[in-house]
Motif scaffolding. Sequence first.
Motif: not given
Length: 233
Positions: A196-215
């Motif tokens: 989410a933070i890094l300036p990755i060229k052409g990146k999309g969403s970090s999919d935060w809607g799913y992120s709670w499941i692997p936690v």
Amino acid sequence: MSNFTSELIGTMILILLGDGVVAGVVLKKTKSENSGWIVITFAWGLAVMTAVYVAAASGAHLNPAVTLSLALNSDLPWADVPVYIAAQLIGAFIGAVLVWLHYMKHFEATDDQAAKLGVFATGPAIRHTGSNLVSEIIGTFVLVFGILAFGANSFADGLNPLIVGLLVVVIGLSLGGTTGYAINPARDLGPRIAHAILPIKGKGSSDWGYSWIPVVGPFIGGAIAVFLHQMLF
């Protein structure tokens, strides 16, 4: 070496090698492009083995679900839990940043936004909240129950990290095809924050809607493993 430093460095190595193999497989124009799931699962197992050796001073948890499980099993003071988890999250974030630096030109050569996120974080093959959560619970249950079982057996000196690494290999091969087997909240959350933070060229969403499941899933799976192990043994 303090427990904090040990867990930070160990988790950094874990993510550098683990996310590193994913980058090598899914990003464009690498020498290992499209080498497949077998390569990923075996390299992740070897990454775990290496990180466990590196972080031996702290007990090599490398995983908040393992830390919580050991506290529930009275093998770790509760006061140490926040220190371990903070170190694991920071180490995972740093490891992910190093992967990005290492493969920067390959990120730039890759258009697939899902592949770029997949280097950092897990995602489901079929998106279904209940099934995805159950997958993470079962995978982490096997991990923690296995670790507790290994602790009740005697191995030659220095062999335990190899055994744990092989356990992660078989979890990946047998159970990882549904969600990518995070089985470790730090392994997913730290790198997802990096994405989410890094300036990755052409990146999309970090999919935060799913992120709670692997936690949440790994915490539940680890706790169930502890309670069942205590009931049986």
